[in-house]
Design a protein around this motif. Structure first.
Motif, PDB file in Angstrom:
ATOM      1  N   GLN A  67     -90.698 -18.755-112.928  1.00  0.00           N
ATOM      2  CA  GLN A  67     -91.101 -19.437-111.697  1.00  0.00           C
ATOM      3  C   GLN A  67     -91.226 -20.942-111.911  1.00  0.00           C
ATOM      4  O   GLN A  67     -90.790 -21.733-111.069  1.00  0.00           O
ATOM      5  N   VAL A  68     -91.794 -21.332-113.047  1.00  0.00           N
ATOM      6  CA  VAL A  68     -91.928 -22.758-113.332  1.00  0.00           C
ATOM      7  C   VAL A  68     -90.563 -23.401-113.511  1.00  0.00           C
ATOM      8  O   VAL A  68     -90.321 -24.533-113.058  1.00  0.00           O
ATOM      9  N   PRO A 106     -88.760 -27.616-108.455  1.00  0.00           N
ATOM     10  CA  PRO A 106     -88.131 -28.952-108.515  1.00  0.00           C
ATOM     11  C   PRO A 106     -89.102 -29.959-109.099  1.00  0.00           C
ATOM     12  O   PRO A 106     -89.915 -30.567-108.384  1.00  0.00           O
ATOM     13  N   LEU A 107     -89.047 -30.146-110.406  1.00  0.00           N
ATOM     14  CA  LEU A 107     -90.001 -31.019-111.084  1.00  0.00           C
ATOM     15  C   LEU A 107     -89.476 -32.424-111.307  1.00  0.00           C
ATOM     16  O   LEU A 107     -90.184 -33.260-111.876  1.00  0.00           O
ATOM     17  N   ASP A 108     -88.212 -32.688-110.888  1.00  0.00           N
ATOM     18  CA  ASP A 108     -87.620 -33.970-111.234  1.00  0.00           C
ATOM     19  C   ASP A 108     -88.143 -35.122-110.392  1.00  0.00           C
ATOM     20  O   ASP A 108     -88.145 -36.271-110.837  1.00  0.00           O
ATOM     21  N   ALA A 109     -88.569 -34.850-109.170  1.00  0.00           N
ATOM     22  CA  ALA A 109     -89.030 -35.937-108.304  1.00  0.00           C
ATOM     23  C   ALA A 109     -89.953 -35.384-107.239  1.00  0.00           C
ATOM     24  O   ALA A 109     -89.987 -34.181-106.971  1.00  0.00           O
ATOM     25  N   GLY A 110     -90.714 -36.300-106.625  1.00  0.00           N
ATOM     26  CA  GLY A 110     -91.595 -35.901-105.533  1.00  0.00           C
ATOM     27  C   GLY A 110     -92.901 -35.322-106.037  1.00  0.00           C
ATOM     28  O   GLY A 110     -93.135 -35.152-107.237  1.00  0.00           O
ATOM     29  N   GLU A 111     -93.751 -34.994-105.089  1.00  0.00           N
ATOM     30  CA  GLU A 111     -95.050 -34.410-105.421  1.00  0.00           C
ATOM     31  C   GLU A 111     -94.879 -32.926-105.667  1.00  0.00           C
ATOM     32  O   GLU A 111     -94.380 -32.192-104.805  1.00  0.00           O
ATOM     33  N   VAL A 112     -95.280 -32.465-106.843  1.00  0.00           N
ATOM     34  CA  VAL A 112     -95.085 -31.080-107.249  1.00  0.00           C
ATOM     35  C   VAL A 112     -96.447 -30.429-107.441  1.00  0.00           C
ATOM     36  O   VAL A 112     -97.287 -30.935-108.193  1.00  0.00           O
ATOM     37  N   ALA A 113     -96.665 -29.303-106.751  1.00  0.00           N
ATOM     38  CA  ALA A 113     -97.898 -28.537-106.916  1.00  0.00           C
ATOM     39  C   ALA A 113     -97.623 -27.416-107.917  1.00  0.00           C
ATOM     40  O   ALA A 113     -97.064 -26.371-107.578  1.00  0.00           O
ATOM     41  N   LEU A 114     -97.994 -27.646-109.178  1.00  0.00           N
ATOM     42  CA  LEU A 114     -97.745 -26.670-110.243  1.00  0.00           C
ATOM     43  C   LEU A 114     -98.935 -25.716-110.302  1.00  0.00           C
ATOM     44  O   LEU A 114     -99.793 -25.798-111.173  1.00  0.00           O
ATOM     45  N   ALA A 115     -98.975 -24.772-109.345  1.00  0.00           N
ATOM     46  CA  ALA A 115    -100.115 -23.872-109.235  1.00  0.00           C
ATOM     47  C   ALA A 115     -99.878 -22.541-109.931  1.00  0.00           C
ATOM     48  O   ALA A 115    -100.752 -21.674-109.919  1.00  0.00           O
ATOM     49  N   VAL A 116     -98.724 -22.344-110.534  1.00  0.00           N
ATOM     50  CA  VAL A 116     -98.417 -21.075-111.198  1.00  0.00           C
ATOM     51  C   VAL A 116     -99.146 -21.016-112.533  1.00  0.00           C
ATOM     52  O   VAL A 116     -99.063 -21.951-113.332  1.00  0.00           O
ATOM     53  N   ARG A 117     -99.867 -19.917-112.773  1.00  0.00           N
ATOM     54  CA  ARG A 117    -100.579 -19.733-114.029  1.00  0.00           C
ATOM     55  C   ARG A 117    -100.520 -18.256-114.449  1.00  0.00           C
ATOM     56  O   ARG A 117    -100.309 -17.367-113.618  1.00  0.00           O
ATOM     57  N   VAL A 118    -100.726 -18.028-115.734  1.00  0.00           N
ATOM     58  CA  VAL A 118    -100.832 -16.664-116.248  1.00  0.00           C
ATOM     59  C   VAL A 118    -102.190 -16.113-115.834  1.00  0.00           C
ATOM     60  O   VAL A 118    -103.214 -16.788-115.990  1.00  0.00           O
TER      61      VAL A 118
END
Length: 511
Positions: free
Chosen positions: A216-217, A221-233
């Motif tokens: 999922q990570v 799209p981590l290359d640009a813009g505001e990214v909400a990285l809410a995925v966790r184990v």
């Protein structure tokens, strides 16, 4: 076997390459191999133990039968010239074999048949009986009547008495033992394989969840813009007390670090964009003043020829600077995601007007149009779409020589979307530059200014800032469209794709 169901038969995996198998498959197969080895070792030990036990038991019976044969076979007082048949002795079982050897020859040989009657041996068995050593240990031999355990004993009367017991019962017991172990082992292996597969799959489930989180990570799209990285184990799989939990905990720590880095990058990008927007906005006023005072001086002051040339240069550079500031301001607004001023835009009319403007500026190029019979209308910002076409046509004008043919085409696709192509037969874009042609401030020449290098095509710079194509890409993305470039020596084509209006899809002709 059950383990084979875990093999991945998909692309990139092979049944002949264990290194590509799933870990759970290899664990099941290793467990099954160990069980097979254990069952084989137990089977061999059991077989050897049973064979030794049955052999000892048979030797005890053979020893008793040999004593009875020797005692019963001594001369009778009432019959000094004859001896009784040892097979008639009490206690001799069915299948017992007795042979008497006198003078180096077999004088008599026979065995008790299943009906308790005496049966003679074949004369071909004599050489087997004669090879036995009197007083030796019991040996296994194969006779015409089957396999026997034989022992030879010398009697006080000068002859040798050979006694034998059949091995059929022993061999039958060992065969039954082998089949029992094979059937039980196979049944056990199947049950253990099924149970092991279920247990290993359940045990490996947390690793699959870790893989899902990582997947999922990887798709974000981590290359640009505001990214909400809410995925966790999940906490159940990120407890550091276990091996899998330690991996999950480490993955969560890594994701936390990445999330902080992305947040810091976004804050930095926001500051840079805000600075560019503010600086561009503030520069517009002094640039306008410079242009105004320059024009005023040209009209009111009398300059020498060199002074006029210098003043014209100042005005030219101020105009170029104004264009650069306007481009930077537009990119900053696009990066901020400011809403578009949407309306129905007739692409056919837009292309005609833009190409007409370029014809006036570069009459030495061959400008051609390929337009459909019906208007092609999309939903978009008319001014921004006009700038897209103007930038592409200006790009073709500035970086191709006189006599170049530039073809602009518009067509409606079957799904209602619209496609615009701008094609020229210039020198083409250098292959090493095609992949970064839409990057900001990207120019094919290393000097960043002046005329294009020899052999450079439509992407070379001729007094440009390197922002035109990046503006094209940003505007197309803001409209939900795409821009693609294809180039080879003597041919370059930019393709614009725009989604069509929902009400235009029903009657759209095929592309």
């Amino acid at each position: 076997m059950p383990a084979l169901s875990g093999l991945d038969r998909g692309q990139g995996r092979s049944l002949l390459n264990p290194g590509t198998w799933h870990l759970r498959t290899r664990l099941v197969l290793v467990a099954m191999a160990l069980l097979v080895a254990i069952c084989g070792a137990i089977g061999l030990f059991s077989y050897a133990s049973m064979d030794s036990f049955l052999t000892r038991q048979l030797d005890d019976q053979l020893s008793g039968a040999s004593r009875r044969s020797s005692d019963f076979g001594r001369p009778s007082p009432g019959n000094p010239n004859g001896r009784p048949d040892p097979l008639d002795a009490k206690g001799q079982g069915v299948g017992t074999l007795i042979a008497r050897i006198e003078g180096g020859e077999v004088s008599s040989a026979g065995f008790l048949a299943s009906d308790a009657t005496r049966a003679a041996l074949s004369p071909g068995d004599d050489h087997v009986l004669l090879d036995l050593m009197a007083g030796g240990t019991p040996v296994d031999r194969t006779l015409s009547t089957g396999a026997y355990r034989l022992v030879a004993a010398a009697t006080p009367y000068g002859d040798v008495m050979v006694t034998g017991l059949p091995l059929a019962a022993k061999q039958s017991t060992l065969t039954s033992l082998v089949w029992t172990m094979v059937i039980v082992s196979l049944g056990g292996l199947v049950l253990i394989g099924l149970a092991g597969t279920v247990l290993i799959r359940r045990t490996m489930k947390p690793l699959e969840q870790l893989s899902e989180v990582a997947t999922q990570v990887s798709r974000l799209p981590l290359d640009a813009g505001e990214v909400a990285l809410a995925v966790r184990v999940p906490p159940s799989n990120s407890y550091p007390g276990t091996e899998v939990g330690s991996v999950g905990h480490a993955l969560n720590l890594m994701l936390d670090n990445v999330a902080k880095a992305l947040q810091a990058r976004q804050q930095s990008e926001t500051k840079v964009r805000q600075f560019v927007a503010d600086a561009s906005h503030e520069l517009r006023t002094p640039l306008t003043a410079i242009r105004g005072y320059t024009e005023l001086m040209r009209m009111t002051e009398d300059f020498t020829p060199d002074g006029k040339k210098s003043l014209a240069r100042v005005q030219s550079q101020s105009e170029r600077m104004t264009t650069l500031v306007e481009d930077l301001l537009l990119l900053a607004r696009l990066d901020e995601g400011q809403p578009l001023k949407l309306s129905d835009v007739d692409l056919t009319q837009l292309v005609i007007e833009t190409v007409s403007d370029e014809k006036v500026m570069a009459p030495d190029r061959n400008w051609h149009l390929e337009l459909p019979d019906e208007p092609v209308t999309v939903r978009g910002d008319a001014s921004q779409l006009h700038q897209v076409l103007a930038n592409l046509l200006s790009n073709a004008r500035k970086h191709t020589g006189p006599g170049t043919t530039v073809v602009t085409a518009v067509k409606r696709c079957a799904d209602g979307s619209a496609v615009i192509t701008v094609t020229d037969d210039g020198a083409g874009i250098p292959p090493e530059f095609v992949d970064r042609v839409f990057a900001r401030f990207a120019r094919a020449d290393a000097a960043r200014a002046g005329t294009p290098p020899a052999g450079a095509g439509a992407a070379a710079t001729e007094g440009t800032s390197g922002l035109g194509l990046s503006i094209v890409q940003s505007i197309m993305e803001a409209h939900g469209g795409t821009v693609v470039v294809t180039s080879r020596p003597g041919w370059t084509e930019f393709t614009l794709w725009l989604p069509g209006r929902p009400d235009a899809q029903g009657d759209a002709p095929a592309s």
